[in-house]
Write a protein that holds these residues in place. Structure first.
Motif, short mmCIF file in Angstrom:
data_model
loop_
_atom_site.label_atom_id
_atom_site.label_comp_id
_atom_site.label_asym_id
_atom_site.label_seq_id
_atom_site.Cartn_x
_atom_site.Cartn_y
_atom_site.Cartn_z
N THR A 246 56.93 104.01 -4.25
CA THR A 246 55.92 104.55 -5.18
C THR A 246 54.51 104.35 -4.65
O THR A 246 53.68 105.26 -4.72
N VAL A 247 54.24 103.16 -4.10
CA VAL A 247 52.90 102.89 -3.54
C VAL A 247 52.60 103.85 -2.39
O VAL A 247 51.51 104.44 -2.32
N ALA A 248 53.59 104.05 -1.51
CA ALA A 248 53.40 104.94 -0.35
C ALA A 248 53.17 106.38 -0.80
O ALA A 248 52.26 107.07 -0.32
N ILE A 249 53.98 106.87 -1.75
CA ILE A 249 53.86 108.26 -2.22
C ILE A 249 52.58 108.46 -3.00
O ILE A 249 51.91 109.49 -2.88
N LEU A 250 52.21 107.45 -3.81
CA LEU A 250 50.97 107.55 -4.59
C LEU A 250 49.76 107.71 -3.68
O LEU A 250 48.91 108.58 -3.88
N PHE A 251 49.71 106.86 -2.62
CA PHE A 251 48.59 106.99 -1.68
C PHE A 251 48.61 108.35 -1.00
O PHE A 251 47.57 109.02 -0.91
#
Length: 308
Positions: A246-251
Motif C-alpha cells: 500500500t505504501v509503495a502504490i500510494l507513493f
C-alpha cells in the motif's frame, strides 16, 4: 494538436549513472530476479507437492507466489536487456503490454491479500463454519474474483489509453505504466482520468475493508490465547505484505499524478521499483518463516533433497 503522431517506440528513463554502473545494476537486478524466481517457485512447489498444504490458506498463498512471478516477468527481463545493450527503448505495443502486466499484478496482489484476510477472519472468528464457508466451490469463486476482475479492469484501461494519440514519446520512468502512457497525449484525458480514479478508489476501498477485518480479528483474539497465537502466526505476514504494498502504490499513484520534478531521482526510482522488488522477494520468505506448516514442509523437502 498538430504535434500528434503515432510513435512506434518510446524511450524510457535511463538509470542514474548508467554509463558508469550499468554492469553493477545488471548484476543486482539479475540477482534479485533469480532470488524472486527461486523463493516463489520453491514455495509454490512445496504447496503443490504436499497434500497436507492443500488447504484454502495455502492455495491462496500459492496464487500470491504465482502472481509475484507473473508481475516481475514484466520488468526484470526488459531492464536486464536494456542494461546489457545500454539502450532504453521499448516498442509501443510492448509498453502497453508491460503496463497491463504491472497493473494487473498489483490489482491481483491486493485481491489475493483481501481473500486471505477473509479466510483468516472466518478461520479465527467462525472456526465451526470454516469448512462449510471455505469449501472448494467458494475458493474457486474467490480465486476467479482475484484474477478475472483485475484483467477486465486493465483491458478497459488499456483500450482507453490506446485510443489516445501521443505527441511525446519519452516515459520518465524505468518501466511503462498506464498513467505514464496517458500523459504522453496532448489531447483530452478526462475519460482516462475518471476511469483511473474509479478503479483506484475501488482498490483503496478494498484496503480499508482488509484493515477493518484485521481490527475485528484483533478484538476477537483478545479473549483467547489460542486465537492470539493463530493471529500472530497467520495474520501478521498478511498485514506486513499489505502495508508494504500500500505504501509503495500510494507513493507511485500520488507521484505519477501530482509529483514534482524537484523530487530526488534516486529516491523516486527506488519507491517506484519497491513494489516489484520487495513484495515478490519477501512475501514467500515471510510466509515461509511465519507459517509453521509451511516451514515444516520446506525443511522436510530440503532434508529429502540433501539425502538424495
Amino acid at each position: 494538436m498538430d504535434n500528434m503522431t503515432n510513435f512506434a517506440t518510446y524511450t524510457l528513463m535511463e538509470p542514474q549513472d548508467a554509463k558508469s554502473y550499468r554492469y553493477t545494476y545488471f548484476t543486482c537486478f539479475l540477482f534479485l530476479y533469480v532470488m524472486i524466481l527461486f523463493v516463489n517457485l520453491w514455495l509454490s512447489v512445496v504447496i503443490v507437492l504436499e497434500r497436507a498444504l492443500h488447504e484454502p490458506m495455502y492455495i491462496f498463498l500459492c496464487n500470491l507466489c504465482v502472481n509475484d512471478i507473473y508481475g516481475t516477468a514484466a520488468f526484470y527481463p526488459k531492464i536486464l536487456h536494456d542494461l546489457i545493450l545500454n539502450s532504453y527503448i521499448i516498442p509501443s505495443y510492448m509498453c502497453a503490454f508491460q503496463a497491463f502486466t504491472v497493473y494487473t499484478y498489483v490489482m491481483c496482489e491486493y485481491s489475493i491479500l483481501a481473500v486471505m484476510a477473509y479466510d483468516r477472519h472466518v478461520a479465527i472468528c467462525r472456526p465451526l463454519d470454516y469448512h462449510s464457508k471455505m469449501n472448494k466451490f467458494s475458493c474457486s469463486i474467490l480465486l476467479g474474483f482475484c484474477w478475472i476482475i483485475p484483467f477486465l479492469n486493465m483491458f478497459i484501461a488499456v483500450f482507453l489509453s490506446n485510443r489516445l494519440v501521443p505527441c511525446k514519446n519519452h516515459i520518465d520512468k524505468l518501466y511503462c505504466d498506464n498513467w505514464s502512457i496517458v500523459k504522453l497525449s496532448c489531447g483530452s484525458i478526462f475519460v482516462n482520468n475518471l476511469y483511473g480514479f474509479i478503479f483506484i478508489s475501488l482498490y483503496f476501498s478494498l484496503v480499508i475493508v482488509i484493515i477493518v477485518s484485521y481490527i475485528k480479528l484483533i478484538i476477537a483474539c483478545k479473549a483467547s490465547l489460542e486465537c492470539r497465537r493463530k493471529f500472530w502466526q497467520t495474520c501478521v505476514p498478511h498485514v506486513l505484505s499489505l502495508i508494504n504494498l500500500t505504501v509503495a502504490i500510494l507513493f507511485d499513484t500520488i507521484y505519477n499524478r501530482y509529483g514534482s520534478s524537484d523530487f530526488p531521482v534516486a529516491l523516486r526510482n527506488f519507491l517506484a521499483l519497491e513494489m516489484i522488488i520487495v513484495p515478490p522477494l519477501f512475501n514467500p520468505i515471510i510466509y515461509g518463516l511465519k507459517l509453521t506448516e509451511v516451514r515444516k514442509r520446506i525443511l522436510k523437502l530440503c532434508m529429502n533433497c540433501t539425502k538424495e
